[in-house]
Design an enzyme around this catalytic site. Structure first.
Site, PDB file in Angstrom:
ATOM      1  N   HIS A   1       0.829  -1.203   0.000  1.00  0.00           N
ATOM      2  CA  HIS A   1       0.000   0.000   0.000  1.00  0.00           C
ATOM      3  C   HIS A   1       0.867   1.258   0.000  1.00  0.00           C
ATOM      4  O   HIS A   1       0.560   2.253  -0.670  1.00  0.00           O
ATOM      5  CB  HIS A   1      -0.928  -0.040   1.217  1.00  0.00           C
ATOM      6  CG  HIS A   1      -1.792   1.166   1.357  1.00  0.00           C
ATOM      7  ND1 HIS A   1      -1.600   2.101   2.352  1.00  0.00           N
ATOM      8  CD2 HIS A   1      -2.841   1.608   0.629  1.00  0.00           C
ATOM      9  CE1 HIS A   1      -2.503   3.043   2.235  1.00  0.00           C
ATOM     10  NE2 HIS A   1      -3.269   2.788   1.204  1.00  0.00           N
TER      11      HIS A   1
ATOM     12  N   GLU B   1       2.087   1.867  -3.458  1.00  0.00           N
ATOM     13  CA  GLU B   1       1.015   2.435  -4.282  1.00  0.00           C
ATOM     14  C   GLU B   1       0.936   3.944  -4.104  1.00  0.00           C
ATOM     15  O   GLU B   1       0.800   4.704  -5.073  1.00  0.00           O
ATOM     16  CB  GLU B   1      -0.311   1.766  -3.922  1.00  0.00           C
ATOM     17  CG  GLU B   1      -1.525   2.378  -4.589  1.00  0.00           C
ATOM     18  CD  GLU B   1      -2.725   2.464  -3.656  1.00  0.00           C
ATOM     19  OE1 GLU B   1      -3.368   3.533  -3.622  1.00  0.00           O
ATOM     20  OE2 GLU B   1      -3.003   1.469  -2.959  1.00  0.00           O
TER      21      GLU B   1
END
Length: 425
Positions: A53, A56
């Site tokens: 995450h 990202e």
């Protein structure tokens, strides 16, 4: 390089292992293009939970050729949209633009995947943003309850860890941790570049050759299996509602019961005509929100039921829900199966009208099944499901070890042992 050709869909597998899939949609004026990486939370070690995450987020924070502001400005200057998401088995980076800006879309997505700089100042700024995101999730009970459910179902293993990571781990993730994870888990063989819209496959291939050539060419690390255990999470909080998720082990992608289980979820708790909505909300007024869901993975799956109810209604809610789980194993009508089938088919066919949805479907099918599944094949499998198939799927799911997560004034929610005894009886 191998190439598979259909009427509108083409798949090319490059020598590096990268797969390119596209679908030409002549009635639109846009193109959606994305890079879908077969890595997510379940690929992380405990000490790096949340790194997928974090990566990202960092992808949009600058490359060797573009600053964070320039990435946003270039896309918005042509009216496009850029975004990303992290899941348990996939991280996706995607853009939607007008057809004449396809080259820009491929340039930017390729740039952020192969030449992100991870500047220390941007990294620290984004660390703060992610910590805020974790805090917001913890303050949103109907959101965080699903993380607790996942952890109880898959305890002490990657499949059970939160996608966002924990505050402790995120605070300690270094630049080297991010870049090292990206080198290991973002090789060309782990990436599908998918595009859908007004396009030519040959043009997409040329763009991929130009902008994705610098992806690593190494073997990705092995993936830990998802081993469902089942368990209970319960936390008392001073809330107006108690949030409950009751779940069970379910089917993986490719399982023969995949479609029967999908239709089971729809007729049980997938809409206003579903059994749970009608019995729990409409007839008894026990909840504002109740629904069921399926979460298939490569080698495992979950079936869950969510409900948000008041403290005084919680004691009645669970017996009523368990009774519906018993009934659906014994009797399913042709009429409700037809409604569920119509809902699923309509959702599938409507999604084909969106270039973004189609792009994502193409990539996921390649990663899961190593081929694009024709829509007619999916519809045929849905049409072939019988009421006996749904009842069999219900027995398979609801006679397995349950998992319970409850957050809020949960004193009146029965314990897991009581629920298991009721289901067994």
């Amino acid at each position: 390089m191998t190439d598979a050709t259909g009427d509108a869909i083409r798949v090319t597998r490059l020598p590096s292992g990268l797969t390119v899939v596209s679908e030409r949609m002549d009635r639109v004026e846009t193109v959606s293009l994305g890079a879908y990486v077969a890595t997510g939370t379940r690929n992380e070690l405990a000490e790096e939970n949340g790194v997928s995450h974090f990566l990202e987020h960092m992808a949009f924070k600058g490359t060797e050729r573009r600053s964070a502001a320039e990435i946003a400005e270039e896309i918005e200057a042509v009216g496009g949209h850029i975004n990303a998401y992290t899941a348990r088995e996939q991280t996706a980076y995607y853009v939607k633009v007008l057809k004449e800006d396809t080259a820009l879309a491929a340039d930017i997505i390729g740039d952020i995947l192969t030449h992100s700089t991870f500047e220390p100042e941007e990294l620290e700024r984004e660390r703060g943003v992610i910590l805020q995101e974790i805090g917001q999730a913890n303050d949103t009970p109907d959101d965080i309850i699903f993380d607790h459910f996942q952890e109880a179902a898959f305890p002490a293993q990657p499949m059970g860890r939160p996608v966002l990571g924990t505050e402790e781990v995120v605070r300690g993730l270094s630049r080297n941790a991010l870049t090292g994870y990206m080198r290991r888990h973002y090789p060309a063989s782990n990436v599908v570049v998918a595009a859908a819209g007004r396009l030519e496959h040959g043009h997409i291939l040329d763009l991929v050759h130009s902008h994705f050539a610098d992806l690593p060419n190494v073997a990705p690390p092995p993936v830990s299996p998802g081993l469902y255990r089942g368990g209970e999470f319960r936390e008392a909080r001073d809330l107006d509602q108690v949030h409950i998720v009751l779940g069970f082990p379910s089917v993986a992608y490719g399982d023969p019961d995949y479609y029967p289980t999908l239709l089971l979820s729809t007729l049980l708790g997938g809409g206003m005509s579903s059994r749970l909505f009608q019995e729990v909300r409409e007839k008894r007024g026990l909840v504002y929100s109740v629904y069921s869901f399926t979460a298939p993975y490569m080698d495992a799956g979950l079936f869950g039921i969510y409900a948000g109810t008041g403290e005084s209604e919680a004691a009645e809610l669970m017996p009523v829900t368990l009774e519906e789980l018993r009934k659906v194993q014994e009797s399913v009508s042709e009429a409700e199966l037809a409604r569920a089938r119509a809902q699923v088919k309509a959702s599938l066919l409507m999604s084909l009208e969106s270039t973004g949805s189609r792009c994502e479907q193409l990539a996921r099918q390649i990663q899961v099944f190593d081929r694009v599944i024709p829509t007619g094949e999916t519809v045929g499998k849905l049409n072939a499901v019988t009421t006996d198939d749904v009842r069999r799927a219900a027995a398979r799911v609801f006679r397995a070890t349950p998992t319970l997560a409850a957050l809020g004034p949960a004193a009146r929610v029965p314990g897991l042992a009581e629920i298991a005894d009721t289901l067994a009886a």
